[in-house]
Design a protein around this motif. Structure first.
Motif, PDB file in Angstrom:
ATOM      1  N   ARG A 227       4.560   0.588   1.574  1.00  0.00           N
ATOM      2  CA  ARG A 227       4.901  -0.447   2.532  1.00  0.00           C
ATOM      3  C   ARG A 227       4.092  -1.713   2.263  1.00  0.00           C
ATOM      4  NH1 ARG A 227       8.159   2.907   3.130  1.00  0.00           N
ATOM      5  NH2 ARG A 227       9.028   3.809   5.045  1.00  0.00           N
ATOM      6  N   SER A 228       4.599  -2.836   2.758  1.00  0.00           N
ATOM      7  CA  SER A 228       3.945  -4.128   2.527  1.00  0.00           C
ATOM      8  C   SER A 228       3.757  -4.872   3.840  1.00  0.00           C
ATOM      9  CB  SER A 228       4.780  -4.988   1.571  1.00  0.00           C
ATOM     10  OG  SER A 228       4.973  -4.344   0.329  1.00  0.00           O
TER      11      SER A 228
ATOM     12  N   GLN B 127      -0.407   3.495  10.230  1.00  0.00           N
ATOM     13  CA  GLN B 127       0.964   3.435  10.712  1.00  0.00           C
ATOM     14  C   GLN B 127       1.873   4.464  10.050  1.00  0.00           C
ATOM     15  OE1 GLN B 127       2.649  -0.505  10.475  1.00  0.00           O
ATOM     16  NE2 GLN B 127       4.645   0.129  11.304  1.00  0.00           N
ATOM     17  N   PHE B 128       1.654   4.739   8.746  1.00  0.00           N
ATOM     18  CA  PHE B 128       2.618   5.550   8.002  1.00  0.00           C
ATOM     19  C   PHE B 128       2.067   6.889   7.492  1.00  0.00           C
ATOM     20  CE2 PHE B 128       4.089   1.135   7.533  1.00  0.00           C
ATOM     21  CZ  PHE B 128       5.383   1.276   8.023  1.00  0.00           C
ATOM     22  N   TYR B 129       0.762   7.060   7.448  1.00  0.00           N
ATOM     23  CA  TYR B 129       0.170   8.304   6.930  1.00  0.00           C
ATOM     24  C   TYR B 129       0.475   9.457   7.874  1.00  0.00           C
ATOM     25  CZ  TYR B 129      -3.541  11.610   5.588  1.00  0.00           C
ATOM     26  OH  TYR B 129      -4.248  12.725   5.203  1.00  0.00           O
ATOM     27  N   ASP B 130       0.976  10.582   7.341  1.00  0.00           N
ATOM     28  CA  ASP B 130       1.360  11.709   8.197  1.00  0.00           C
ATOM     29  C   ASP B 130       0.424  12.916   8.038  1.00  0.00           C
ATOM     30  OD1 ASP B 130       2.073  12.792   5.771  1.00  0.00           O
ATOM     31  OD2 ASP B 130       4.226  12.887   6.173  1.00  0.00           O
ATOM     32  N   HIS B 131      -0.805  12.628   7.548  1.00  0.00           N
ATOM     33  CA  HIS B 131      -1.881  13.634   7.508  1.00  0.00           C
ATOM     34  C   HIS B 131      -1.622  14.764   6.512  1.00  0.00           C
ATOM     35  CE1 HIS B 131      -3.947  11.767  10.891  1.00  0.00           C
ATOM     36  NE2 HIS B 131      -2.756  11.612  11.427  1.00  0.00           N
ATOM     37  N   ARG B 132      -0.812  14.481   5.495  1.00  0.00           N
ATOM     38  CA  ARG B 132      -0.662  15.466   4.426  1.00  0.00           C
ATOM     39  C   ARG B 132      -1.681  15.205   3.318  1.00  0.00           C
ATOM     40  NH1 ARG B 132       5.111  15.799   2.160  1.00  0.00           N
ATOM     41  NH2 ARG B 132       5.608  13.821   3.180  1.00  0.00           N
ATOM     42  N   VAL B 133      -1.732  16.108   2.362  1.00  0.00           N
ATOM     43  CA  VAL B 133      -2.698  16.023   1.262  1.00  0.00           C
ATOM     44  C   VAL B 133      -2.271  14.931   0.282  1.00  0.00           C
ATOM     45  CG1 VAL B 133      -3.762  17.269  -0.651  1.00  0.00           C
ATOM     46  CG2 VAL B 133      -3.302  18.449   1.508  1.00  0.00           C
ATOM     47  N   VAL B 134      -3.195  14.039  -0.077  1.00  0.00           N
ATOM     48  CA  VAL B 134      -2.898  12.877  -0.922  1.00  0.00           C
ATOM     49  C   VAL B 134      -3.297  13.149  -2.364  1.00  0.00           C
ATOM     50  CG1 VAL B 134      -3.452  10.445  -1.341  1.00  0.00           C
ATOM     51  CG2 VAL B 134      -3.165  11.284   1.000  1.00  0.00           C
TER      52      VAL B 134
ATOM     53  N   PHE C  47       0.851  -1.201   0.000  1.00  0.00           N
ATOM     54  CA  PHE C  47       0.000   0.000   0.000  1.00  0.00           C
ATOM     55  C   PHE C  47       0.879   1.240   0.000  1.00  0.00           C
ATOM     56  CE2 PHE C  47      -2.170   3.300   2.598  1.00  0.00           C
ATOM     57  CZ  PHE C  47      -3.214   3.572   1.736  1.00  0.00           C
ATOM     58  N   GLY C  48       0.540   2.195  -0.852  1.00  0.00           N
ATOM     59  CA  GLY C  48       1.342   3.414  -0.916  1.00  0.00           C
ATOM     60  C   GLY C  48       0.505   4.645  -1.158  1.00  0.00           C
ATOM     61  N   LEU C  49       0.972   5.762  -0.639  1.00  0.00           N
ATOM     62  CA  LEU C  49       0.363   7.071  -0.879  1.00  0.00           C
ATOM     63  C   LEU C  49       1.441   8.018  -1.388  1.00  0.00           C
ATOM     64  CD1 LEU C  49      -1.855   7.659   2.309  1.00  0.00           C
ATOM     65  CD2 LEU C  49      -2.583   6.791   0.076  1.00  0.00           C
ATOM     66  N   SER C  50       1.081   8.840  -2.373  1.00  0.00           N
ATOM     67  CA  SER C  50       1.953   9.921  -2.817  1.00  0.00           C
ATOM     68  C   SER C  50       1.280  11.230  -2.453  1.00  0.00           C
ATOM     69  CB  SER C  50       2.179   9.849  -4.335  1.00  0.00           C
ATOM     70  OG  SER C  50       2.870   8.659  -4.672  1.00  0.00           O
ATOM     71  N   TYR C  51       2.039  12.127  -1.818  1.00  0.00           N
ATOM     72  CA  TYR C  51       1.457  13.378  -1.352  1.00  0.00           C
ATOM     73  C   TYR C  51       1.509  14.443  -2.442  1.00  0.00           C
ATOM     74  CZ  TYR C  51       1.941  11.092   3.180  1.00  0.00           C
ATOM     75  OH  TYR C  51       1.864  10.204   4.216  1.00  0.00           O
ATOM     76  N   SER C  52       0.602  15.391  -2.344  1.00  0.00           N
ATOM     77  CA  SER C  52       0.523  16.485  -3.306  1.00  0.00           C
ATOM     78  C   SER C  52       1.766  17.367  -3.223  1.00  0.00           C
ATOM     79  CB  SER C  52      -0.730  17.324  -3.022  1.00  0.00           C
ATOM     80  OG  SER C  52      -0.730  18.502  -3.796  1.00  0.00           O
ATOM     81  N   ASP C  53       2.137  17.911  -4.374  1.00  0.00           N
ATOM     82  CA  ASP C  53       3.273  18.835  -4.401  1.00  0.00           C
ATOM     83  C   ASP C  53       3.016  20.061  -3.527  1.00  0.00           C
ATOM     84  OD1 ASP C  53       4.665  17.183  -6.094  1.00  0.00           O
ATOM     85  OD2 ASP C  53       4.046  18.233  -7.923  1.00  0.00           O
ATOM     86  N   THR C  54       1.747  20.364  -3.275  1.00  0.00           N
ATOM     87  CA  THR C  54       1.409  21.530  -2.445  1.00  0.00           C
ATOM     88  C   THR C  54       1.846  21.337  -1.000  1.00  0.00           C
ATOM     89  OG1 THR C  54      -0.806  20.660  -1.967  1.00  0.00           O
ATOM     90  CG2 THR C  54      -0.577  22.074  -3.902  1.00  0.00           C
TER      91      THR C  54
ATOM     92  N   ASP D 262      -8.444  -4.134   5.125  1.00  0.00           N
ATOM     93  CA  ASP D 262      -8.017  -4.083   6.526  1.00  0.00           C
ATOM     94  C   ASP D 262      -6.505  -3.921   6.632  1.00  0.00           C
ATOM     95  OD1 ASP D 262     -10.615  -4.342   7.377  1.00  0.00           O
ATOM     96  OD2 ASP D 262     -10.491  -6.488   7.786  1.00  0.00           O
ATOM     97  N   VAL D 263      -5.760  -4.643   5.771  1.00  0.00           N
ATOM     98  CA  VAL D 263      -4.302  -4.511   5.794  1.00  0.00           C
ATOM     99  C   VAL D 263      -3.877  -3.122   5.328  1.00  0.00           C
ATOM    100  CG1 VAL D 263      -2.133  -5.392   4.858  1.00  0.00           C
ATOM    101  CG2 VAL D 263      -3.957  -6.984   5.462  1.00  0.00           C
ATOM    102  N   CYS D 264      -4.525  -2.622   4.275  1.00  0.00           N
ATOM    103  CA  CYS D 264      -4.210  -1.271   3.786  1.00  0.00           C
ATOM    104  C   CYS D 264      -4.434  -0.241   4.889  1.00  0.00           C
ATOM    105  CB  CYS D 264      -5.073  -0.935   2.569  1.00  0.00           C
ATOM    106  SG  CYS D 264      -4.595  -1.776   1.054  1.00  0.00           S
TER     107      CYS D 264
END
Length: 423
Positions: free
Chosen positions: A320-321, A344-351, A305-312, A336-338
């Motif tokens: 991560r797996s 665990q890893f999301y830092d509350h930035r814009v996705v 599972f992965g997230l890329s944050y906005s350039d803003t 559920d795993v996602c």
């Protein structure tokens, strides 16, 4: 002890890998009475969005203006010579079907594998008395493609699917037609660098190989097999043998046998600042990944599972797996795993982008039932029933409630063909 690759014992088929040059752009040019090789034309996903991606660029546009697939609409120069057109996916699919019919004049349909809308594999082994050598057949196909469709193509020839594909990507796309044999592996395949030029090696694998001191395919071929297997598991075995040009997969099977994964990656149409909205999109995408696995009769143990944050908000992101004890193709299990990785890893930035993958694949029928979850078999069967309804009545026949919120994307995507509006 290093295994010895005995090429004399390997099958030596005659496989053609046919690639239509700048297919979308060529089709669009011909539809407008333009020469695909000399006109400056770009196919763009959405003309109303400056950030929309360029799906295809004609050879002349690439050469004269440096615009290629992956550029953005706003990057195309304001020049009167440049023609910018929207994607017409239905037209491209129709042309692709007609091209497959052309191939069937040379080989039976079971010897044709349509790899993508613009790329196909043909097994011409045994047709020498009818059409001549593999190179002569390639010349016939290339000439007939121009005569019938006015479409240029490149053709790589090899003793297996992998070698044909590598030959296409690394030589035939420059020459038009090229052939590789096992004898060419040391001189043509081993010097390849960067490693991403080797079909099947992505950026993450390349980085891991670099950390092991491997920067060329030749170094990969000479690296101890046991160390590759320790680092990559089954994939390490295949990386080793693919670096020697060995591929035993049947026509139509994935070239990376045993490395099958089911993945979904989506660049969102807008920034998502609300974590709850991100969860909605993740659930929709888990549904799609699970459906793809079920359609292939597979289940997987590892969820990535992965997230890329906005350039803003500075860009970046994470990927991560996590591996489960039991393989699954149930949407809720994957979700559920996602969510565990999300919290665990999301830092509350814009996705702006979400990626999900199910790997470590095994046959669904071989998956053991859990003694602690009485509803597991019901959930699994329900997924197959939902798939049948969607296949029969359309992908939007059954949608989760989140798809009808402003955050949902599945309803919008159900109207697309190949990820783009059909025209």
């Amino acid at each position: 002890m290093k295994p010895v690759v005995d090429y004399h014992t390997l099958p030596k088929r005659q496989i053609l890998c046919v690639d239509m040059k700048s297919f979308y752009a060529s089709c669009a040019a011909l539809a407008r009475g333009l020469d695909p090789m000399t006109c400056h034309l770009a196919v763009v996903a959405n003309l109303d969005r400056p950030g929309s991606v360029v799906l295809a660029a004609s050879p002349a546009l690439k050469k004269d203006f440096g615009i290629k697939t992956g550029n953005r609409l706003f990057e195309i120069p304001d020049d009167p010579r440049i023609v910018i057109v929207p994607a017409q996916m239905n037209m491209y699919l129709d042309v692709s079907v007609e091209i497959t019919r052309l191939f069937s004049q040379y080989v039976p349909k079971e010897n044709i594998h349509t790899y993508s809308v613009d790329e196909s594999f043909l097994d011409v082994t045994g047709t020498e008395k009818l059409w001549g050598s593999a190179t002569e057949i390639a010349e016939h196909i290339q000439a007939e493609m121009m005569e019938t469709f006015q479409l240029p193509c490149a053709i790589g020839i090899g003793p297996n699917m992998l070698m044909a594909k590598l030959c296409l990507d690394l030589e035939a796309k420059k020459k038009g037609i090229a052939e590789w044999t096992y004898d060419d592996v040391p001189n043509k395949l081993w010097p390849v660098s960067p490693l991403q030029e080797m079909w099947g090696i992505g950026s993450r694998i390349e980085r891991r190989l670099h950390r092991m001191g491997i920067t060329t395919v030749g170094q990969l071929a000479q690296f101890p097999l046991e160390k590759l297997e320790k680092a990559f598991g089954v994939m390490g075995n295949q990386l080793y043998y693919h670096a020697h040009g060995v591929d035993l997969s049947e026509l139509g099977a994935p070239i990376l046998q045993g490395q099958i994964s089911f993945a979904k990656s989506q660049i969102l149409l807008r920034d998502y600042a609300d974590p709850e909205e991100v969860r909605y999109v993740v659930l929709e995408m888990c549904e799609e990944v699970a459906k793809r696995a079920r359609m292939s009769g597979k289940a997987g143990r590892t969820v990535s599972f992965g997230l890329s944050y906005s350039d803003t908000t500075g860009g970046g992101g994470f990927y991560r797996s996590k591996t489960m004890d039991i393989a699954t193709n149930v949407t809720q299990d994957i979700f559920d795993v996602c969510m565990q990785l999300f919290h665990q890893f999301y830092d509350h930035r814009v996705v702006r982008k979400v990626s999900i993958s199910l790997s470590n694949i095994e046959e669904d029928e071989a998956v053991q039932l859990s003694l602690f979850d009485d509803n597991r078999e019901k959930k699994r069967n329900l997924g197959y029933v939902m798939d049948e309804i969607r296949n029969k009545y359309g992908s939007d026949a059954l949608l989760r409630a989140v798809s009808y919120t402003k955050a949902g994307t599945a309803l919008h995507r159900s109207k697309l063909v190949g990820g783009h509006f059909a025209e």
